[in-house]
Scaffold this motif. Structure first.
Motif, PDB file in Angstrom:
ATOM      1  N   LEU A 286      49.814  52.178 -70.027  1.00 13.81           N
ATOM      2  CA  LEU A 286      50.769  52.059 -71.236  1.00 13.81           C
ATOM      3  C   LEU A 286      51.750  53.053 -71.321  1.00 13.81           C
ATOM      4  O   LEU A 286      52.589  52.903 -72.352  1.00 13.81           O
ATOM      5  CB  LEU A 286      49.643  52.294 -72.292  1.00 13.81           C
ATOM      6  CG  LEU A 286      48.366  51.426 -72.372  1.00 13.81           C
ATOM      7  CD1 LEU A 286      47.684  51.849 -73.752  1.00 13.81           C
ATOM      8  CD2 LEU A 286      48.774  50.113 -72.357  1.00 13.81           C
ATOM      9  N   ILE A 287      52.081  53.751 -70.737  1.00 18.68           N
ATOM     10  CA  ILE A 287      53.238  54.917 -70.726  1.00 18.68           C
ATOM     11  C   ILE A 287      54.463  54.622 -69.522  1.00 18.68           C
ATOM     12  O   ILE A 287      54.015  54.851 -68.329  1.00 18.68           O
ATOM     13  CB  ILE A 287      52.810  56.244 -70.276  1.00 18.68           C
ATOM     14  CG1 ILE A 287      51.577  56.754 -71.523  1.00 18.68           C
ATOM     15  CG2 ILE A 287      53.794  57.363 -70.481  1.00 18.68           C
ATOM     16  CD1 ILE A 287      50.898  58.071 -71.628  1.00 18.68           C
TER      17      ILE A 287
ATOM     18  N   THR B  30      40.563  54.451 -69.003  1.00 15.95           N
ATOM     19  CA  THR B  30      41.437  53.968 -67.653  1.00 15.95           C
ATOM     20  C   THR B  30      42.761  53.471 -67.924  1.00 15.95           C
ATOM     21  O   THR B  30      43.516  53.697 -66.762  1.00 15.95           O
ATOM     22  CB  THR B  30      40.391  53.381 -66.674  1.00 15.95           C
ATOM     23  OG1 THR B  30      40.004  52.134 -67.396  1.00 15.95           O
ATOM     24  CG2 THR B  30      39.180  53.778 -66.161  1.00 15.95           C
ATOM     25  N   ALA B  31      42.918  52.567 -68.773  1.00 15.92           N
ATOM     26  CA  ALA B  31      44.073  51.914 -68.821  1.00 15.92           C
ATOM     27  C   ALA B  31      45.375  52.796 -69.486  1.00 15.92           C
ATOM     28  O   ALA B  31      46.523  52.322 -69.544  1.00 15.92           O
ATOM     29  CB  ALA B  31      44.070  50.690 -69.658  1.00 15.92           C
TER      30      ALA B  31
ATOM     31  N   ALA C  74      46.996  53.463 -79.193  1.00 20.52           N
ATOM     32  CA  ALA C  74      45.909  52.625 -78.372  1.00 20.52           C
ATOM     33  C   ALA C  74      44.478  52.900 -79.083  1.00 20.52           C
ATOM     34  O   ALA C  74      44.012  54.003 -79.104  1.00 20.52           O
ATOM     35  CB  ALA C  74      45.881  53.088 -76.745  1.00 20.52           C
ATOM     36  N   TRP C  75      43.786  51.653 -79.199  1.00 25.17           N
ATOM     37  CA  TRP C  75      42.404  51.844 -79.531  1.00 25.17           C
ATOM     38  C   TRP C  75      41.632  51.617 -78.650  1.00 25.17           C
ATOM     39  O   TRP C  75      41.526  50.794 -77.828  1.00 25.17           O
ATOM     40  CB  TRP C  75      42.094  50.837 -80.785  1.00 25.17           C
ATOM     41  CG  TRP C  75      40.734  50.826 -81.203  1.00 25.17           C
ATOM     42  CD1 TRP C  75      39.763  51.718 -81.313  1.00 25.17           C
ATOM     43  CD2 TRP C  75      40.078  49.461 -81.678  1.00 25.17           C
ATOM     44  NE1 TRP C  75      38.826  51.077 -82.016  1.00 25.17           N
ATOM     45  CE2 TRP C  75      38.735  49.922 -82.355  1.00 25.17           C
ATOM     46  CE3 TRP C  75      40.533  48.107 -81.818  1.00 25.17           C
ATOM     47  CZ2 TRP C  75      37.734  49.103 -82.756  1.00 25.17           C
ATOM     48  CZ3 TRP C  75      39.584  47.293 -82.351  1.00 25.17           C
ATOM     49  CH2 TRP C  75      38.416  47.548 -82.957  1.00 25.17           C
ATOM     50  N   VAL C  76      40.552  52.518 -78.343  1.00 25.59           N
ATOM     51  CA  VAL C  76      39.547  52.543 -77.229  1.00 25.59           C
ATOM     52  C   VAL C  76      38.421  51.939 -77.767  1.00 25.59           C
ATOM     53  O   VAL C  76      37.554  52.514 -78.474  1.00 25.59           O
ATOM     54  CB  VAL C  76      39.170  53.814 -76.781  1.00 25.59           C
ATOM     55  CG1 VAL C  76      38.236  53.693 -75.476  1.00 25.59           C
ATOM     56  CG2 VAL C  76      40.465  54.592 -76.343  1.00 25.59           C
ATOM     57  N   ASN C  77      38.356  50.542 -77.768  1.00 25.93           N
ATOM     58  CA  ASN C  77      36.971  49.792 -78.331  1.00 25.93           C
ATOM     59  C   ASN C  77      36.046  49.546 -77.365  1.00 25.93           C
ATOM     60  O   ASN C  77      35.916  48.459 -76.819  1.00 25.93           O
ATOM     61  CB  ASN C  77      37.891  48.577 -78.775  1.00 25.93           C
ATOM     62  CG  ASN C  77      36.891  47.677 -79.604  1.00 25.93           C
ATOM     63  OD1 ASN C  77      35.907  48.037 -79.928  1.00 25.93           O
ATOM     64  ND2 ASN C  77      37.257  46.426 -79.885  1.00 25.93           N
TER      65      ASN C  77
ATOM     66  N   HIS D 232      48.527  49.355 -81.470  1.00 31.79           N
ATOM     67  CA  HIS D 232      49.480  48.625 -80.741  1.00 31.79           C
ATOM     68  C   HIS D 232      48.849  47.890 -79.338  1.00 31.79           C
ATOM     69  O   HIS D 232      49.318  46.944 -78.844  1.00 31.79           O
ATOM     70  CB  HIS D 232      50.449  49.515 -80.066  1.00 31.79           C
ATOM     71  CG  HIS D 232      51.539  49.678 -81.260  1.00 31.79           C
ATOM     72  ND1 HIS D 232      51.259  50.988 -82.376  1.00 31.79           N
ATOM     73  CD2 HIS D 232      52.624  49.297 -82.055  1.00 31.79           C
ATOM     74  CE1 HIS D 232      52.300  51.208 -83.036  1.00 31.79           C
ATOM     75  NE2 HIS D 232      53.029  50.026 -83.092  1.00 31.79           N
ATOM     76  N   HIS D 233      47.800  48.687 -78.905  1.00 35.80           N
ATOM     77  CA  HIS D 233      47.103  48.405 -77.755  1.00 35.80           C
ATOM     78  C   HIS D 233      45.593  48.397 -77.944  1.00 35.80           C
ATOM     79  O   HIS D 233      45.115  49.203 -78.628  1.00 35.80           O
ATOM     80  CB  HIS D 233      47.600  49.236 -76.465  1.00 35.80           C
ATOM     81  CG  HIS D 233      48.967  49.152 -76.284  1.00 35.80           C
ATOM     82  ND1 HIS D 233      49.851  48.343 -75.603  1.00 35.80           N
ATOM     83  CD2 HIS D 233      49.777  50.321 -76.544  1.00 35.80           C
ATOM     84  CE1 HIS D 233      50.705  48.701 -75.556  1.00 35.80           C
ATOM     85  NE2 HIS D 233      50.930  50.006 -76.048  1.00 35.80           N
ATOM     86  N   VAL D 234      44.714  47.404 -77.445  1.00 36.84           N
ATOM     87  CA  VAL D 234      43.359  47.732 -77.544  1.00 36.84           C
ATOM     88  C   VAL D 234      42.701  47.836 -76.085  1.00 36.84           C
ATOM     89  O   VAL D 234      43.017  46.860 -75.256  1.00 36.84           O
ATOM     90  CB  VAL D 234      42.780  46.550 -78.436  1.00 36.84           C
ATOM     91  CG1 VAL D 234      41.041  46.537 -78.284  1.00 36.84           C
ATOM     92  CG2 VAL D 234      43.063  46.380 -79.658  1.00 36.84           C
TER      93      VAL D 234
END
Length: 225
Positions: free
Chosen positions: A224-225, A219-220, A195-198, A212-214
């Motif tokens: 994702l788990i 908080t998200a 997960a990229w915290v952009n 895989h995730h942005v």
């Protein structure tokens, strides 16, 4: 594969790397930072990372504290800040970086679900221990892993190998979380879920793999788990 282990990058992901420059700029002894602290923070971080990549490629490793000082010296010169007291104060504050506001709650949530949690960082052990202690998040972490144990910076596979060695987990049972797009990409190429915290809304890096995730903040992550 079920995620059993959630691993976080430290600087810029859990800890706010702009906070040192912002805090120093608000102090009466460092008014030379008042108008340039955002540029100082930006340039400091950029050079810190750039030097880590160049040293990794050249095979000339040093600890992250040296890179932190070298990056700051470049940023100060580029922005015409010459007060040695300001340099000393910025370095002092870097040992006390605050966590992002949502970080403790997210870590606590993951621990309550039985997820292994850890930091995997370029930072030296002393730097990481100081930051974890200052931010009061140690009770939510199972371990803090530093590249100093393998002598090379991310995104070397040898760094990501440390997670499996510590937790006995397979690659795709790990969610790796980083605010650095290149780090999230490197971990994805290695085999982690990522997960990229952009936070800045930047474009995805054009690399050999992609996150895989942005997400825009931490908080998200539990979702994702």
């Amino acid at each position: 594969m079920t995620i059993t282990t959630c691993v976080f990058d430290a600087y810029g992901t859990l800890f706010d790397v702009t906070a040192a420059a912002q805090a120093a700029a608000a102090e009466p002894n460092h008014t030379d930072l008042a108008n340039v602290w955002p540029a100082i923070a930006r340039d400091w971080r950029a050079k810190q990372l750039e030097y880590s990549w160049l040293r990794a490629v050249a095979g000339r490793h040093c600890d992250f504290w040296q890179l932190t000082q070298d990056g700051l010296d470049w940023a100060l010169e580029a922005n015409h800040v010459t007060n040695p007291g300001t340099r000393a104060r910025l370095l002092e504050l870097y040992w006390e970086l605050p966590a992002y506001p949502e970080a403790p709650t997210i870590l606590e949530t993951l621990k309550s679900r039985g997820i292994n949690t850890a930091i995997l960082s370029n930072g030296s052990p002393a730097m990481l221990n100081a930051a974890v202690t200052s931010a009061k998040i140690g009770r939510f972490l199972d371990d803090t892993l530093s590249v100093e144990d393998v002598g090379v910076f991310k995104p070397s596979d040898r760094v990501y190998d440390m997670v499996g060695a510590r937790f006995g987990c397979v690659k795709d049972s790990v969610l790796f979380v980083s605010s650095n797009g290149w780090d999230a990409a490197g971990a994805a190429g290695y085999g982690f879920q990522t997960a990229w915290v952009n936070r800045a809304g930047a474009p995805v890096d054009r690399l050999y793999a992609a996150p895989h995730h942005v997400v825009s903040d931490l908080t998200a992550i539990p979702e994702l788990i």
